[in-house]
Design a protein around this motif. Sequence first.
Motif, PDB file in Angstrom:
ATOM      1  N   ALA A 168       0.508  -1.316  -0.094  1.00  0.00           N
ATOM      2  CA  ALA A 168      -0.171   0.083   0.010  1.00  0.00           C
ATOM      3  C   ALA A 168       1.156   1.210   0.000  1.00  0.00           C
ATOM      4  O   ALA A 168       0.754   2.014  -0.347  1.00  0.00           O
ATOM      5  N   VAL A 169       1.911   0.975   0.701  1.00  0.00           N
ATOM      6  CA  VAL A 169       2.782   2.035   1.054  1.00  0.00           C
ATOM      7  C   VAL A 169       3.625   2.223  -0.446  1.00  0.00           C
ATOM      8  O   VAL A 169       3.736   3.494  -0.857  1.00  0.00           O
ATOM      9  N   MET A 170       3.790   1.423  -1.387  1.00  0.00           N
ATOM     10  CA  MET A 170       4.344   1.844  -2.560  1.00  0.00           C
ATOM     11  C   MET A 170       3.436   2.565  -3.652  1.00  0.00           C
ATOM     12  O   MET A 170       4.271   2.647  -4.495  1.00  0.00           O
ATOM     13  N   THR A 171       2.682   1.856  -3.265  1.00  0.00           N
ATOM     14  CA  THR A 171       0.914   2.190  -4.180  1.00  0.00           C
ATOM     15  C   THR A 171       0.835   4.004  -3.888  1.00  0.00           C
ATOM     16  O   THR A 171       0.766   3.935  -5.467  1.00  0.00           O
ATOM     17  N   ALA A 172       1.044   4.506  -2.549  1.00  0.00           N
ATOM     18  CA  ALA A 172       1.353   5.107  -2.455  1.00  0.00           C
ATOM     19  C   ALA A 172       2.252   6.352  -3.129  1.00  0.00           C
ATOM     20  O   ALA A 172       2.048   8.066  -3.615  1.00  0.00           O
ATOM     21  N   GLY A 173       3.460   5.947  -3.042  1.00  0.00           N
ATOM     22  CA  GLY A 173       4.688   6.744  -3.905  1.00  0.00           C
ATOM     23  C   GLY A 173       4.051   6.531  -5.292  1.00  0.00           C
ATOM     24  O   GLY A 173       4.839   7.389  -6.332  1.00  0.00           O
ATOM     25  N   TYR A 174       3.540   5.079  -5.807  1.00  0.00           N
ATOM     26  CA  TYR A 174       3.592   5.566  -7.237  1.00  0.00           C
ATOM     27  C   TYR A 174       2.486   6.709  -7.372  1.00  0.00           C
ATOM     28  O   TYR A 174       2.302   7.448  -8.847  1.00  0.00           O
ATOM     29  N   VAL A 175       1.424   6.582  -7.133  1.00  0.00           N
ATOM     30  CA  VAL A 175       0.337   7.298  -7.086  1.00  0.00           C
ATOM     31  C   VAL A 175       1.159   9.270  -7.766  1.00  0.00           C
ATOM     32  O   VAL A 175       1.089  10.160  -7.713  1.00  0.00           O
ATOM     33  N   LEU A 176       1.429   9.012  -5.629  1.00  0.00           N
ATOM     34  CA  LEU A 176       2.791  10.756  -5.869  1.00  0.00           C
ATOM     35  C   LEU A 176       3.855  10.910  -6.431  1.00  0.00           C
ATOM     36  O   LEU A 176       3.153  11.729  -7.496  1.00  0.00           O
TER      37      LEU A 176
END
Length: 298
Positions: A168-176
């Motif tokens: 989930a944290v990596m998805t957030a990084g992908y989005v940001l």
Amino acid sequence: MNSARRSPIVSPKAGLVMAVLAVSVGAILVRWSNAPSSVAAFYRVLFTTLPLLPVALHRYRDQFRLIDRRDIAFATLSGIALALHFAAWFESLNWTSVAASVTLVQAQPVFVALGAWVLLRERVTRRMVAGIGIAVIGMVAMSLGDLLGGVLVGPNPLYGNALALFGAVMTAGYVLAGRSLRQRLALVPYVVIVYGACTVSLLLIVVTQGHPLTGYPPREWLVFAGLALGPGLFGHTVINWALAHLESSVVSVSLLGEPVGATILAVILLSEVPTFVTIVGGIVVLVGITFTSSASRA
């Protein structure tokens, strides 16, 4: 153009329902695969990317030449984060329940809000703080409740849940990393660069782990293709299409149906019944995600 967008041939709501069902199948297909999780993740992204290449090279060749190095760098960073998301989430399904893994990996709006606050200095409202707090309580309940109760679904739920949260944290990084890029780049060039970086990153992970890329039985190749066709093509592609016809709030809330759909499918197809603590904790997490997402859009 506007009338065409308001009256598509296929109902956007019907398409969104199909997309949620398609992404819900993803966790089940990962569980059905006997291949290493990183291999399944690699072929999932590779088979999703390959059909886009002819379209990108034929229709968007000139736009690729206009992309500057800085945007390529951020798109590559976004792709690396996406690769780590897939690698961590696929592996988490080997250690914890489908219900816990899919719910926790969907918590990315919480980490997007936190990341935007820390890295981009975006304002955090009281509603967002409340949503983050509620989601964290649910995450703790899901991660520790079953262990304390002595009922385990999966070989090592705590480890699997941690991997899902990392995903989930990596998805957030992908989005940001990709948030500003989508305002400057067309969808297909952006996706090709991001997915290309994601594919190469996953290939490096597979090679580093020493897993073979070939020699798998036909059943495995069908699972790999199913991951690309279902969650990839009919899932996330249709979701991106639906965003052009529906409010983003409708799409975001609908995506919370993935943990519900995946949990139901796990009960039916895997005979995996989540514990009471997992169900309650999952509901709390989804409530927290809803609060955070709605506050972020306000």
